[in-house]
Scaffold this active site. Structure first.
Site, PDB file in Angstrom:
ATOM      1  N   HIS A 123       0.696  -1.074  -0.045  1.00  0.00           N
ATOM      2  CA  HIS A 123       0.124  -0.123   0.075  1.00  0.00           C
ATOM      3  C   HIS A 123       0.815   1.415   0.139  1.00  0.00           C
ATOM      4  CE1 HIS A 123      -2.647   2.975   1.844  1.00  0.00           C
ATOM      5  NE2 HIS A 123      -3.889   2.245   1.532  1.00  0.00           N
ATOM      6  N   ASP A 199       3.567  -4.340   7.847  1.00  0.00           N
ATOM      7  CA  ASP A 199       2.278  -3.611   7.757  1.00  0.00           C
ATOM      8  C   ASP A 199       1.071  -4.790   7.806  1.00  0.00           C
ATOM      9  OD1 ASP A 199      -0.087  -2.288   7.082  1.00  0.00           O
ATOM     10  OD2 ASP A 199       0.458  -1.642   4.973  1.00  0.00           O
ATOM     11  N   GLN A 202      -4.414  -5.004   7.297  1.00  0.00           N
ATOM     12  CA  GLN A 202      -5.417  -5.744   6.871  1.00  0.00           C
ATOM     13  C   GLN A 202      -5.379  -7.093   7.250  1.00  0.00           C
ATOM     14  OE1 GLN A 202      -7.730  -5.053   4.705  1.00  0.00           O
ATOM     15  NE2 GLN A 202      -6.801  -3.397   3.747  1.00  0.00           N
ATOM     16  N   LYS A 225     -10.269  -0.422  10.635  1.00  0.00           N
ATOM     17  CA  LYS A 225     -10.609  -1.776   9.558  1.00  0.00           C
ATOM     18  C   LYS A 225     -10.811  -2.846  10.479  1.00  0.00           C
ATOM     19  CE  LYS A 225      -7.047  -0.051   6.235  1.00  0.00           C
ATOM     20  NZ  LYS A 225      -7.837   0.419   5.135  1.00  0.00           N
ATOM     21  N   CYS A 367      -4.865   2.648  -3.531  1.00  0.00           N
ATOM     22  CA  CYS A 367      -3.626   3.238  -3.010  1.00  0.00           C
ATOM     23  C   CYS A 367      -2.442   2.076  -3.022  1.00  0.00           C
ATOM     24  CB  CYS A 367      -3.753   3.399  -1.502  1.00  0.00           C
ATOM     25  SG  CYS A 367      -4.960   4.535  -1.081  1.00  0.00           S
TER      26      CYS A 367
HETATM   27  C1  LIG Z   1      -2.434  -2.964   3.549  1.00  0.00           C
HETATM   28  C2  LIG Z   1      -2.528  -1.220   4.055  1.00  0.00           C
HETATM   29  N1  LIG Z   1      -1.746  -0.729   4.584  1.00  0.00           N
HETATM   30  C3  LIG Z   1      -2.015   0.493   5.115  1.00  0.00           C
HETATM   31  C4  LIG Z   1      -3.111   1.155   5.172  1.00  0.00           C
HETATM   32  C5  LIG Z   1      -3.363   2.533   5.662  1.00  0.00           C
HETATM   33  O1  LIG Z   1      -4.121   2.654   6.653  1.00  0.00           O
HETATM   34  P1  LIG Z   1      -4.737   4.006   7.316  1.00  0.00           P
HETATM   35  O2  LIG Z   1      -5.245   4.625   6.071  1.00  0.00           O
HETATM   36  O3  LIG Z   1      -5.716   3.577   8.361  1.00  0.00           O
HETATM   37  O4  LIG Z   1      -3.540   4.610   7.657  1.00  0.00           O
HETATM   38  C6  LIG Z   1      -4.301   0.536   4.610  1.00  0.00           C
HETATM   39  C7  LIG Z   1      -5.454   1.068   4.424  1.00  0.00           C
HETATM   40  O5  LIG Z   1      -6.198   0.956   3.312  1.00  0.00           O
HETATM   41  C8  LIG Z   1      -3.982  -0.814   4.005  1.00  0.00           C
HETATM   42  O6  LIG Z   1      -5.095  -1.509   3.271  1.00  0.00           O
END
Ligand SMILES: Cc1ncc(COP(=O)(O)O)c(C=O)c1O
Length: 410
Positions: A123, A199, A202, A225, A367
């Site tokens: 992401h 990360d 998810q 999430k 993203c």
């Molecule tokens: C894999 C992953 N990493 C990071 C993020 C970023 O999360 P946040 O927008 O809550 O910081 C997301 C959000 O869509 C995500 O799906």
């Protein structure tokens, strides 16, 4: 099915509505999950009974709020297998957690020529902070590529990791649904002396995770999430790293003492929590993890595996080769994030037709533009499943997609 979905749905008021004469079908939890009543109740109850700022007042309601805030930290830390709540830093979201690592650990430890290894399925939140650091410090970014079945291609991992200082990898792709096995990646990184950032934005909502078992150094998560409110996330990191790292943001709360000629930092975790934190949201997040614990993360995962299999088979039976699914075919290697595309119809057009049927799916690059470029497409539609979804939601999706196909006459 291992979950009583009808009973769970009763806890999510938003799901009980009609739009355009259709039952609302929410298939966008990978973007943000809906909230159960206990989360809303915990937040309302705080604001109605004992709201005050934390770590400041010596009066009763301030002390009560502080106790609830720190209890939420303990609950979130324990939820991901953390033994020490001081290792869990509240941030605004996962994005800020990763930026914290890049700004603080990255700037203290990485110099020109150092290598950070990413993967092609990251992401933007786990790409841009490293690109910013690369531009500032001249560090090299390397990318673990994908296999034909949308998993990480680890055949050249040794070469990619040679000289690396950090491996930054997602535990589950928000586009492909791919679940990456973290312990072998950590072992490979450790063998060359590299640190590992996971990360888990998810993964944490959908799989039982254990940061100790992973053995990683940094883990980023985000509340919204995983049934919690937006505006709060966390960085879990090993104590010795956090102690050695310089502070990220400066201001109140993160100090022990301040004089005209400088300051000393607070103990962990507050050293990294400048300013008034997201108090109500932390308490809502605590209620969310309690809810998830009560349902059981193994039961949630099992439910999603069965539902994902059902969805993949139903999509294949209905559309066959007319629909491309981007993600592993085998549910052993994936979660319930299903990206798909009719090659002749733009993902946004499909989503619009589905919206008329009150079916919420995400369309776009999610993203993850470098991944889209690897896949050679600008966008996908993405249906993502959670504990409140059932086969009736998948059936509605299939019917909606058939309408889209008919509408665009393909
Ligand atoms: C894999 C992953 N990493 C990071 C993020 C970023 O999360 P946040 O927008 O809550 O910081 C997301 C959000 O869509 C995500 O799906």
């Amino acid at each position: 099915m291992s979950l009583d979905v009808a009973r769970l749905r009763a806890d999510f008021p938003l799901l009980h509505q009609e739009r355009n004469g259709h039952r609302l079908v929410y298939l966008d939890s990978a973007s943000s999950a809906q909230k159960p009543r206990p989360v809303m109740r915990a937040m309302d109850e705080l604001m109605e009974t004992s709201y005050a700022n934390v770590h400041r007042g010596v009066y009763a309601i301030a002390e009560e709020t502080t106790a609830k805030f720190e209890a939420a930290r303990r609950a979130v830390a324990a939820f991901i297998g953390g033994h020490d709540p001081a290792e869990l830093i509240f941030t605004r979201n996962a994005t800020e957690a990763i930026n914290l690592v890049a700004y603080s650990w990255g700037r203290a430890n990485l110099v020109s020529g150092d290598v950070v290894v990413l993967t092609e399925m990251e992401h933007h939140a786990n790409i841009i902070p490293w690109q910013m650091l690369a531009a500032e410090r001249g560090i090299e970014l390397r990318w673990i590529p994908l296999t034909a079945d949308y998993r990480l291609d680890l055949s050249d991992l040794d070469v990619l990791l040679r000289g690396a200082k950090l491996l930054a990898v997602t535990a589950m792709s928000n586009v492909l649904g791919t679940v990456n096995e973290i312990p072998p990646l950590v072992a490979a990184a450790r063998a060359v002396g590299a640190h590992v950032l996971v990360d888990a934005s998810q993964a944490a909502p959908h799989l039982p995770i254990d940061v100790q078992e992973w053995g990683a150094d940094f883990v980023a998560i985000t509340a919204h999430k995983m049934l919690g409110p937006s505006g709060i996330g966390a960085l879990w990191a090993r104590r010795e790293l956090l102690e050695a790292m310089p502070p990220f943001l400066g201001g109140g709360e993160m100090i022990r003492d301040v004089r005209k000629d400088g300051f000393t930092t607070n103990d962990l975790p507050w050293k990294f929590e400048a300013g008034t934190p997201a108090i109500t949201e932390a308490i809502g997040w605590g209620a969310a993890v309690e809810y998830l614990n009560c349902v059981g993360m193994t039961a949630i995962h099992d439910h999603e595996v069965v539902l994902t299999r059902y969805a993949l088979d139903a999509l294949d039976a209905a559309f066959g080769d007319q629909l491309t699914i981007y993600g592993p075919a085998d549910t052993d290697h994936r979660g319930g994030v299903i990206s798909f595309l009719f090659p002749e119809i733009h993902a946004h057009d499909v989503s619009q037709v589905l919206d008329e049927e009150a079916i919420c799916v995400r369309a776009g690059h999610h993203c993850a533009k470098p991944l889209m470029r690897v896949l050679g497409i600008p966008a996908t539609s993405r249906a993502s499943l959670y504990l409140y979804n059932d086969t009736d939601d998948v059936d509605a999706l299939i019917e909606g997609l058939a309408k889209a196909q008919k509408f665009f006459a393909i």
